[in-house]
Write a protein that holds these residues in place. Structure first.
Motif: not given
Length: 488
Positions: A110-124, A148-149, A130-138
């Motif tokens: 997941x790459x930020x549309x605003x500043x290109x920052x790496x926000x994390x990854x999502x695995x379906x 079930x969404x 799904x499992x979503x990992x969110x990152x801050x400062x890498x």
């Protein structure tokens, strides 16, 4: 009518003998005017699927109600929560603010549309899960679980990647439970909508039981899991009947006391009774712990087959959890000796567990790949047992030994090490099976070779084995023992 609540940490599709015993008991209770309920304490977002599969396979009786701690408080929060927030909208906004770039199968960065920052990854894992990992400062700071969404759970991590807390959400996207994690242990739990605080999981479990079960003498609690016993002995209800079942030996193979099992024995005076599966264990604990409320009641054996028999092939079977205490090092030693004399004999092992890789390693190191074979979990033990000529048990710790009993019920004899407490209660040496001096692999190998090559003895042992089990496990006798205990 009496309501029986049976406590166990979790229900799984490949659970072992203790769970099978509980499920069988539930069925017989329902058939004999004892309403059966099962109470679990684990978190599992797929519980509905698990229960559906257990009912479909007929292991879980349709009349048995299942109550889960997390589901109970989640459902209550739906009508109690004052929150108007919805975590599903918040998380979806995060995802929508990013571009998804596939980095692996069903996994996207997941790459930020605003500043290109790496926000994390999502695995379906599926279309709705799904499992979503969110990152801050890498650094990963949160892991989001959706089923079930809907967001079900969010874990939080420090900058060293250590879990320090997690929050659980109801189907409206509102938080209903928050808990912390310190040194790998759960602490400081908050039921948000109910404005309740609990120091640890045990205290939450105590509250759950007291909220779920009315304090009357017609309500009965049976703890089948050693981890649930503290929730029961600390229970403040005065009228509810309280029992624990000792499914295992209270000592390990070297004679060292097991901490969780001893906890039951030391707290027996806070219970209405402790149920044991063998008289020999009762004799020991009465002497060692001064227990005065011990009762001998066998586990139910479900669906003893009307048509039974053993294979004519030279197959030695074993159905067991693949754990260290089951003595698979000794089993492979026996197999090696048997192979040297009669290479036609094979050993078939059914089960799953965390010791599987070690067993495979032993098989390879002892050059037994064509002699010892692993087949995974079986949900139909009687059908599997029909493929055996005999069953082997090298276990070093047993209370009753369900797989041995199921084999004998199917007219298949058992060769077992004579350990405390299970085998000697039903196996009569050289009459319906063989009891071998513990760890004497030579004697066990000799006994197996004898049974594999002597049809008349194998059949005779099997007939006597079945007779012993059918007489000992007559369901009406076991039900009457439970009813008498509850009535007293």
């Amino acid at each position: 009518m009496k309501q029986v609540y049976q406590l166990i940490f979790n229900l799984g599709l490949s659970s072992g003998g203790k769970t099978s015993a509980l499920l069988s008991r539930s069925k017989y209770f329902n058939e004999n005017n004892l309403n059966s309920n099962i109470v679990t304490f684990d978190y599992n977002s797929d519980y509905d699927f698990v229960l559906e599969q257990l009912r479909e396979s007929k292991r879980l009786d349709d009349k048995t109600k299942v109550y889960n701690q997390f589901s109970f408080f989640e459902n209550r929060s739906l009508s109690m929560s004052a929150s108007t927030s919805n975590i599903n909208i918040n998380i979806q906004d995060v995802i929508d603010d990013c571009v998804k770039i596939e980095v692996d199968k069903n996994k996207y960065a997941l790459i930020s549309l605003e500043n290109g920052e790496y926000r994390g990854n999502i695995k379906y894992n599926s279309q709705n899960k799904f499992v979503l990992d969110l990152f801050k400062n890498n650094y990963r700071v949160r892991r989001v679980y959706a089923s079930n969404c809907l967001i079900k759970r969010i874990k939080e991590f420090d900058y060293n990647g250590i879990l320090n807390g997690e929050t659980f959400y109801n189907q409206n996207g509102q938080p209903f439970l928050r808990r912390s994690s310190k040194d790998g242990s759960v602490s400081d739990l908050y039921l948000i909508a109910e404005k309740k605080y609990f120091k640890n999981n045990i205290k939450l479990g105590e509250y759950f039981l007291e909220e779920l079960i009315e304090d009357t003498k017609n309500n009965i609690i049976i703890s089948d899991g050693t981890g649930s016993i503290n929730k029961l002995v600390n229970n403040k209800q005065r009228n509810v009947q309280k029992y624990a079942v000792m499914h295992t030996n209270h000592k390990n193979s070297t004679g060292i006391i097991k901490e969780k099992e001893e906890n039951i024995l030391k707290n027996s005076h806070k219970l209405d009774g402790v149920i044991f599966l063998t008289q020999e264990q009762i004799d020991d604990v009465e002497k060692e712990y001064g227990i005065t409320n011990a009762h001998l009641i066998y586990n139910f054996i479900s669906n003893i087959p009307e048509y039974y028999g053993q294979s004519t092939n030279k197959v030695v079977g074993n159905i067991s959890r693949l754990v260290k205490g089951k003595g698979f090092d000794l089993l492979t030693d026996v197999a090696k000796k048997v192979k040297e004399i009669d290479p036609e004999i094979t050993f078939h092992i059914y089960g799953e567990g965390d010791y599987k890789d070690e067993i495979l390693k032993m098989i390879d190191e002892k050059n037994l790949n064509s002699t010892v074979k692993l087949f995974g979990y079986t949900d139909n033990p009687y059908k599997t047992i029909k493929g055996f000529r005999s069953v082997i048990s090298t276990s070093q710790s047993e209370a009753q030994g369900l797989s041995m009993i199921e084999a004998m019920a199917n007219g298949v004899s058992v060769v077992a090490f004579d350990i405390k407490y299970g085998p000697s209660q039903f196996i009569k040496d050289k009459i319906n099976g063989y009891l071998i001096e513990n760890k004497n692999v030579d004697a066990m190998a000799t006994a197996i070779i004898e049974l594999m090559n002597n049809d008349s003895k194998s059949i005779s042992f099997g007939e006597y084995a079945r007779k012993e089990i059918v007489e000992s496990f007559e369901p009406i006798n076991i039900i009457n023992q439970w009813k008498k205990l509850f009535d007293n």
